[in-house]
Design a protein around this motif. Structure first.
Motif, PDB file in Angstrom:
ATOM      1  N   TYR A  35       1.018  -1.390   0.116  1.00  0.00           N
ATOM      2  CA  TYR A  35      -0.114  -0.102   0.455  1.00  0.00           C
ATOM      3  C   TYR A  35       0.895   1.527   0.084  1.00  0.00           C
ATOM      4  N   GLU A 106      -5.696   1.991  -4.225  1.00  0.00           N
ATOM      5  CA  GLU A 106      -7.750   2.401  -3.829  1.00  0.00           C
ATOM      6  C   GLU A 106      -8.074   0.420  -3.395  1.00  0.00           C
ATOM      7  N   ILE A 107      -7.198  -0.007  -4.294  1.00  0.00           N
ATOM      8  CA  ILE A 107      -7.598  -1.768  -4.509  1.00  0.00           C
ATOM      9  C   ILE A 107      -7.983  -2.492  -3.020  1.00  0.00           C
ATOM     10  N   THR A 110      -8.242  -2.114   0.273  1.00  0.00           N
ATOM     11  CA  THR A 110      -9.497  -2.808   0.709  1.00  0.00           C
ATOM     12  C   THR A 110      -9.000  -4.543   1.358  1.00  0.00           C
TER      13      THR A 110
END
Length: 135
Positions: A35, A106-107, A110
């Motif tokens: 990330y 962004e993915i 999650t």
């Protein structure tokens, strides 16, 4: 360390930093680092796109009128125009790549990882302190 004033030195540093990143990402020991890496790459791509546009703008301005090749001002202006075109085109391509990286970032936000799959992230068992009690 970036100079923020010397484009040649900063471009050389960019080259080395990207080379280092290419080596460092051959293996990922901590999946939670992905990330942060994607966030940094996203920011770097935005700055790279901006830099390419700025280099293109350099050739859009008065420099184009001053450019020459082998004493031919027309050839110099034409070359400056072509260079500007390619730099702006590359900047737009980098911008599109940055948008893809942004979506991946962004993915990634999650996704959760099971630390049991990554022994380096698992809690380290610590021995209980000896309290002098014996059975």
């Amino acid at each position: 360390m970036p100079t923020f004033k010397d484009p040649v030195a900063d471009a050389d540093e960019l080259r080395e930093a990207v080379r280092g990143l290419a080596h460092a990402t051959r293996t990922i020991d901590d999946p939670t680092a992905v990330y942060a890496v994607l966030g940094s790459i996203s920011s770097a791509l935005a700055s790279l796109s901006q830099s390419l546009h700025q280099l293109g703008e350099f050739h859009d301005g008065p420099t184009r009128k001053q450019a020459w090749m082998n004493g031919d001002a027309h050839a110099g202006r034409a070359a400056s125009y072509r260079e500007s075109w390619e730099l702006h085109r590359a900047a737009e391509m980098i911008h599109q790549v940055a948008e893809c990286v942004d979506r991946a970032h962004e993915i990634e936000a999650t996704i959760a990882y099971d630390i049991a799959d990554y022994p380096s992230l698992a809690p380290v068992p610590r021995p209980l302190p000896d309290r002098g009690l014996s059975l």
